[in-house]
Design a protein around this motif. Structure first.
Motif, PDB file in Angstrom:
ATOM      1  N   VAL A  95      -6.796   1.821  -7.979  1.00 44.71           N
ATOM      2  CA  VAL A  95      -6.213   0.389  -7.532  1.00 44.71           C
ATOM      3  C   VAL A  95      -6.517  -0.570  -7.372  1.00 44.71           C
ATOM      4  CG1 VAL A  95      -6.159   0.454  -4.515  1.00 44.71           C
ATOM      5  CG2 VAL A  95      -6.215   2.895  -5.218  1.00 44.71           C
ATOM      6  N   MET A 109       2.371   1.765  -3.167  1.00 40.42           N
ATOM      7  CA  MET A 109       1.082   2.049  -4.309  1.00 40.42           C
ATOM      8  C   MET A 109       0.878   3.843  -4.002  1.00 40.42           C
ATOM      9  SD  MET A 109      -1.074  -0.843  -3.576  1.00 40.42           S
ATOM     10  CE  MET A 109      -2.778  -0.143  -4.577  1.00 40.42           C
ATOM     11  N   ASN A 158       6.075   6.534 -10.357  1.00 45.67           N
ATOM     12  CA  ASN A 158       5.611   5.051 -10.606  1.00 45.67           C
ATOM     13  C   ASN A 158       6.829   3.742 -10.459  1.00 45.67           C
ATOM     14  OD1 ASN A 158       3.613   5.289 -12.979  1.00 45.67           O
ATOM     15  ND2 ASN A 158       3.109   4.106 -11.244  1.00 45.67           N
ATOM     16  N   THR A 172      -4.678  -3.204  -9.590  1.00 42.74           N
ATOM     17  CA  THR A 172      -3.520  -2.784  -9.182  1.00 42.74           C
ATOM     18  C   THR A 172      -4.003  -4.461  -8.149  1.00 42.74           C
ATOM     19  OG1 THR A 172      -2.972  -0.904  -9.131  1.00 42.74           O
ATOM     20  CG2 THR A 172      -1.660  -2.257  -7.776  1.00 42.74           C
ATOM     21  N   SER A 189       0.619  -1.207   0.122  1.00 40.30           N
ATOM     22  CA  SER A 189       0.033   0.233   0.275  1.00 40.30           C
ATOM     23  C   SER A 189       0.967   1.152   0.135  1.00 40.30           C
ATOM     24  CB  SER A 189      -0.508  -0.222   1.129  1.00 40.30           C
ATOM     25  OG  SER A 189      -0.729   0.353   2.593  1.00 40.30           O
ATOM     26  N   ILE A 218      -0.645   2.357 -11.407  1.00 40.85           N
ATOM     27  CA  ILE A 218      -0.769   3.879 -10.364  1.00 40.85           C
ATOM     28  C   ILE A 218      -0.935   4.672 -10.953  1.00 40.85           C
ATOM     29  CG2 ILE A 218       0.012   4.756  -8.029  1.00 40.85           C
ATOM     30  CD1 ILE A 218      -2.306   2.801  -7.625  1.00 40.85           C
ATOM     31  N   ASN A 253       2.891  -1.773  -9.881  1.00 41.71           N
ATOM     32  CA  ASN A 253       2.985  -0.755  -9.626  1.00 41.71           C
ATOM     33  C   ASN A 253       2.871   0.548 -11.312  1.00 41.71           C
ATOM     34  OD1 ASN A 253       4.427   2.705  -9.148  1.00 41.71           O
ATOM     35  ND2 ASN A 253       3.768   1.134  -7.190  1.00 41.71           N
TER      36      ASN A 253
END
Length: 321
Positions: free
Chosen positions: A115, A44, A51, A118, A41, A77, A74
């Motif tokens: 999210v 992210m 990134n 991901t 988390s 995001i 990643n």
């Protein structure tokens, strides 16, 4: 540079205050559903700034399997290079109604989709090529403390901001030459950029877009910030990147090029889900130490983005019928 110079010091202040480890601990149970670590988390969140830094931040994940899954996903995001484009497209999508709340809701939906994708991609990897038992979460929570502002600013500037800029220069210099060549060199009276767009047109129409949009995304490989300027350069047939201008002028220009609400939605999807930029790709190769995993990290978000665009185009075509 301005978003990174703001984001990373603030992120580092939270880290130095002892807040971020508690976030990872609280979210670990939710991430276990994707067979991932709660520490992902944090990587992210870092990806919203850049990134490349998010990929580097995956070093905090102890399990090699979970670390690799976080590295490969990643790019789902949206970084600070993609956020302005998503905001602008959200405004354009609702420009006829003048509803800023609807535009804000659309932008929030994009972030939530990022999210969700991901986590889904992470679960797909951990259920197939990265199969294994989830690791136990061990974390020594540091005490809350006042952050050391001076040290934080120096560390965030040297370790993150300058790191990203250094990687960007190595990619942007040769890419700038390629962009200039495509826009200014002609073959049969037609620029190489227009010929590239014509080549990608069939694929673009299947995705609810056009060839110029796909070409702009390819030209945006050095930096996501230049996707929209490159697109306008192609539409206006200029020899250099141009400013986007105001929202009203941009809306008229895109409408003249045949854009519809479906085009804007597909553009948002592809902006959200596509291959990582050149800086992130170089960082991915360095962190994974594998050409195979680097290619997976590039191909996975691209394949997901194209699939979603195909689905949106099919749904829009069916609804029109």
């Amino acid at each position: 540079l301005p978003p990174m110079a703001i984001f990373f010091p603030l992120f580092t202040l939270l880290e130095d205050a002892g807040y971020l480890p508690r976030v990872a601990f609280q979210l670990d149970h939710a991430f276990q559903c994707a067979r991932a670590s709660g520490k992902q988390s944090l990587t992210m969140c870092m990806g919203f700034g850049c990134n490349a830094c998010g990929v580097t931040g995956c070093r905090i994940i102890d399990s090699p399997r979970e670390r690799l899954a976080a590295i490969l996903t990643n790019a789902f995001i949206p970084c600070n290079g993609r956020l302005p484009t998503l905001i602008l497209l959200s405004l354009l999508l609702w420009s006829g109604t003048g509803s800023s709340w609807a535009a804000a809701g659309t932008f929030l939906a994009c972030l939530l989709l990022a999210v969700a994708m991901t986590l889904l991609a992470t679960r797909l990897l951990t259920a197939t090529v990265l199969r294994g038992q989830p690791s136990a979460f061990t974390l020594e929570l540091p005490p809350y403390r006042m952050p050391r502002v001076g040290q934080v600013l120096i560390r965030s500037l040297l370790d993150r901001t300058l790191f990203v800029l250094g990687r960007a220069v190595t990619v942007a210099a040769p890419a700038g030459l390629v962009i200039w060549t495509l826009a200014n060199v002609t073959a049969g009276g037609v620029s190489l950029l227009s010929r590239a767009a014509a080549f990608f047109d069939p694929l673009g129409h299947l995705m609810g877009l056009d060839g110029m949009v796909l070409t702009a995304f390819l030209l945006g490989f050095p930096a996501n910030e230049i996707v929209l300027p490159a697109l306008l350069m192609g539409y206006l047939h200029t020899g250099s990147l141009v400013e986007t201008g105001g929202t009203a002028a941009l809306s008229q220009l895109l409408s003249a090029q045949g854009w519809t609400a479906e085009t804007a939605v597909c553009m948002m999807v592809l902006c959200l889900l596509h291959f990582p930029c050149g800086t992130t790709t170089l960082t991915l190769a360095r962190e994974s130490k594998s050409l195979k995993w680097t290619l997976v990290g590039v191909a996975l978000p691209t394949a997901v983005g194209m699939t979603v665009c195909f689905a949106v185009h099919l749904a829009a075509t069916w609804l029109k019928i």
